[in-house]
Design a protein around this motif. Structure first.
Motif, PDB file in Angstrom:
ATOM      1  N   SER A  84      -1.420   0.006  25.773  1.00 36.52           N
ATOM      2  CA  SER A  84      -2.361   0.553  24.796  1.00 36.52           C
ATOM      3  C   SER A  84      -3.778   0.071  25.068  1.00 36.52           C
ATOM      4  N   VAL A 130      -7.074   2.347  26.027  1.00 31.79           N
ATOM      5  CA  VAL A 130      -8.357   2.283  25.327  1.00 31.79           C
ATOM      6  C   VAL A 130      -9.474   1.956  26.309  1.00 31.79           C
ATOM      7  N   LYS A 169     -13.770   9.767  20.913  1.00 36.30           N
ATOM      8  CA  LYS A 169     -12.384   9.357  21.137  1.00 36.30           C
ATOM      9  C   LYS A 169     -12.312   7.887  21.511  1.00 36.30           C
ATOM     10  N   ALA A 223     -10.456   5.046  19.257  1.00 37.34           N
ATOM     11  CA  ALA A 223      -9.384   4.245  19.847  1.00 37.34           C
ATOM     12  C   ALA A 223      -9.713   2.754  19.749  1.00 37.34           C
TER      13      ALA A 223
END
Length: 108
Positions: free
Chosen positions: A46, A50, A81, A85
């Motif tokens: 994750s 990002v 975005k 994030a």
């Protein structure tokens, strides 16, 4: 790093980092079976995702400022975005830290 291809149709951003669930393993590729679904790997994937979004947004802004053939709406979308994030990642981190502190306060 993800590259922006100004020659793509409409100046679209190319090379977006796939989500962890979208990544495919190559046949014959060695992967540890015991860590395949670990929480640690989920967090690391994750964070990498990002980071990739932020790098893509930075490159899009740079291409826009240097006169590249990039659609400004797509640059704005990439920046938003990446921002969303990052904010979500910070909220998850804050919740994890709260849980950690709460566990520390538990008396046995």
């Amino acid at each position: 790093m993800n590259a922006i291809n100004p020659n793509a149709s409409g100046g679209r951003l190319v090379g977006a980092t796939p989500l962890p669930s979208q990544r495919l393993t190559i046949a014959g590729e060695a992967s540890p079976a015991k860590d395949a679904g670990s929480f640690k790997n989920l967090l690391l994937d994750s964070i990498e995702n990002v980071n990739g979004m932020q790098q893509q947004a930075d490159q899009a802004v740079e291409a826009l400022f240097t006169g590249g053939d990039v659609n400004p709406a797509e640059v704005l979308t990439a920046v938003q975005k990446a921002d969303m994030a990052f904010r979500l990642t910070m909220q998850v981190r804050n919740k994890l830290m709260d849980v950690y502190r709460e566990i520390q306060d538990v008396r046995i």
